[in-house]
Write an enzyme that holds these catalytic residues in place. Structure first.
Site, PDB file in Angstrom:
ATOM      1  NE  ARG A 203      46.864  47.111  36.057  1.00  0.00           N
ATOM      2  CZ  ARG A 203      46.505  48.011  35.594  1.00  0.00           C
ATOM      3  NH1 ARG A 203      47.506  48.237  34.783  1.00  0.00           N
ATOM      4  NH2 ARG A 203      46.016  48.893  36.441  1.00  0.00           N
ATOM      5  CB  THR A 204      42.946  41.382  36.071  1.00  0.00           C
ATOM      6  OG1 THR A 204      44.276  41.840  37.344  1.00  0.00           O
ATOM      7  CG2 THR A 204      43.104  40.062  36.788  1.00  0.00           C
TER       8      THR A 204
ATOM      9  CE  LYS B 190      17.277  43.404  39.495  1.00  0.00           C
ATOM     10  NZ  LYS B 190      16.134  42.346  38.735  1.00  0.00           N
TER      11      LYS B 190
ATOM     12  NE  ARG C 242      40.498  41.644  41.535  1.00  0.00           N
ATOM     13  CZ  ARG C 242      41.822  42.334  39.893  1.00  0.00           C
ATOM     14  NH1 ARG C 242      41.986  44.035  40.428  1.00  0.00           N
ATOM     15  NH2 ARG C 242      43.182  41.976  40.354  1.00  0.00           N
TER      16      ARG C 242
ATOM     17  CG  HIS D   4      45.686  38.986  41.945  1.00  0.00           C
ATOM     18  ND1 HIS D   4      44.909  37.870  40.286  1.00  0.00           N
ATOM     19  CD2 HIS D   4      45.926  40.253  41.681  1.00  0.00           C
ATOM     20  CE1 HIS D   4      44.786  39.028  39.767  1.00  0.00           C
ATOM     21  NE2 HIS D   4      44.814  40.051  40.300  1.00  0.00           N
TER      22      HIS D   4
HETATM   23  C1  NCD Z   1      46.858  44.290  41.748  1.00  0.00           C
HETATM   24  C2  NCD Z   1      45.290  43.210  42.735  1.00  0.00           C
HETATM   25  O1  NCD Z   1      44.181  43.834  42.189  1.00  0.00           O
HETATM   26  O2  NCD Z   1      45.603  42.967  43.342  1.00  0.00           O
HETATM   27  N1  NCD Z   1      46.393  44.596  40.678  1.00  0.00           N
HETATM   28  C3  NCD Z   1      46.179  43.474  39.836  1.00  0.00           C
HETATM   29  O3  NCD Z   1      45.586  43.180  39.746  1.00  0.00           O
HETATM   30  N2  NCD Z   1      47.365  43.941  38.797  1.00  0.00           N
HETATM   31  C4  NCD Z   1      47.147  45.403  42.575  1.00  0.00           C
HETATM   32  C5  NCD Z   1      46.536  46.499  43.204  1.00  0.00           C
HETATM   33  O4  NCD Z   1      45.942  46.691  43.649  1.00  0.00           O
HETATM   34  O5  NCD Z   1      47.744  47.195  43.992  1.00  0.00           O
END
Ligand code: NCD
Length: 305
Positions: A53-54, A82, A103, A131
């Site tokens: 999703r993100t 590497k 991320r 997040h």
């Molecule tokens: C979340 C995350 O990555 O922290 N997912 C997201 O971005 N919607 C929640 C999760 O992974 O449980």
């Protein structure tokens, strides 16, 4: 916004949040109005951890603003294998892109990246840390369904490792929400988060049983047990499946209860909840696009200036 980078929701005032949400609502109503607004912009995607999703919603958001993305792709196919450091990767990609979304499994990675980048950095998850762009779409969804004024919310599941929980808690403190945190003893909110929330004068309570608070809630925010963050698989198995919400268990809730989840879900919410009026988690995921469009628009600034 006052900030070039979005690293944690702690940096967002109520006015900042409202600015993004109002812009997102405007975009939601008339997406065509911004279709070419950032036609020359490139967004760099640096995802060192899995994401559906993100990553896809940031990509969609950038494209719907007329821009495009450059994507590092999977860690296995990048120079990370590497031995390239995060600092070097950031220093290189910031030269290709107008903003970066990062991320990373390490807490603090986004803060470090922001020190090496002259372009805005958005933290799309740093380990069990924060997040904040998820928080913005969570707040947008709460505002649409329950309203942000006088809110009573229950947050259930993995409050220790759940970064979406930490970010949301700080932001809701700004709105004076009553926050109930429901988890097993071993997965309670980190003590430093509780300390910060108390310092902010937030109204928070901790519980082990969901039944104790369910009837009083406007929103129930369910989270996945973050298996990948457990040092020990046996410890994970002990708590897995502890809170499972299904349509029957929601009989005790208010008719107007909104059920949210950042997704992905494993088995925390049974599929029979999907067909009830409570379910808002797919709408929540869809809200990622207008909210991230608004965020990118504000971070990239006025293209005509
Ligand atoms: C979340 C995350 O990555 O922290 N997912 C997201 O971005 N919607 C929640 C999760 O992974 O449980």
């Amino acid at each position: 916004m006052r900030h070039d980078h979005l690293i944690t929701s702690k940096q967002l005032s109520r006015a900042d949040v409202e600015l993004v949400l109002d812009r997102a609502a405007e975009i939601d109503r008339e997406p065509g109005a911004v279709a070419d607004r950032h036609a020359d912009a490139l967004l760099g995607l640096l995802f060192f951890e899995p994401s559906t999703r993100t990553k896809l919603s940031f990509e969609t958001a950038m494209k719907r603003l007329g821009g495009d993305v450059v994507d590092m792709g999977a860690v296995e196919s990048s120079s990370v294998t590497k031995g390239e450091t995060l600092a070097d990767t950031v220093r290189v990609v910031e030269g290709y892109a107008d903003a970066l979304v990062l991320r990373h499994p390490r807490e603090g990675a986004a803060t470090m990246a922001s020190e090496f980048a002259d372009v805005p950095v958005v933290n799309a998850g740093d380990g069990a840390g924060h997040h904040p762009s998820q928080t913005l779409l969570d707040l947008y969804t709460i505002r649409e369904n329950a309203g942000l004024e006088g809110l009573t919310i229950g947050v259930v599941g993995d409050l220790k490792y759940g970064r979406t929980v930490h970010s949301l808690a700080y932001a809701l403190a700004e709105f004076g929400a009553q926050q109930h945190f429901v988890s097993p003893e071993s997965l309670r909110l980190p003590r430093e988060v509780v300390y910060d929330l108390h310092q902010e004068g937030a109204s928070i309570r901790e519980h082990e049983e969901l039944a104790d608070v369910l009837p009083s809630l406007d929103v129930l925010y369910v989270t996945r047990i973050q298996r990948e963050r457990f040092p020990d698989e046996a410890e994970y198995r002990e708590v897995a499946g502890r809170y499972r919400i299904d349509a029957e268990s929601l009989a005790a809730a208010d008719d107007g209860l909104t059920v949210m989840h950042p997704l992905p879900r494993v088995d925390e919410i049974a599929p029979d909840v999907d067909d009830t009026d409570h379910a808002a988690y797919f709408q929540q995921a869809h809200n990622g696009v207008p909210v991230r469009m608004a965020l990118l628009d504000l971070l990239l600034g006025d293209p005509d200036e």
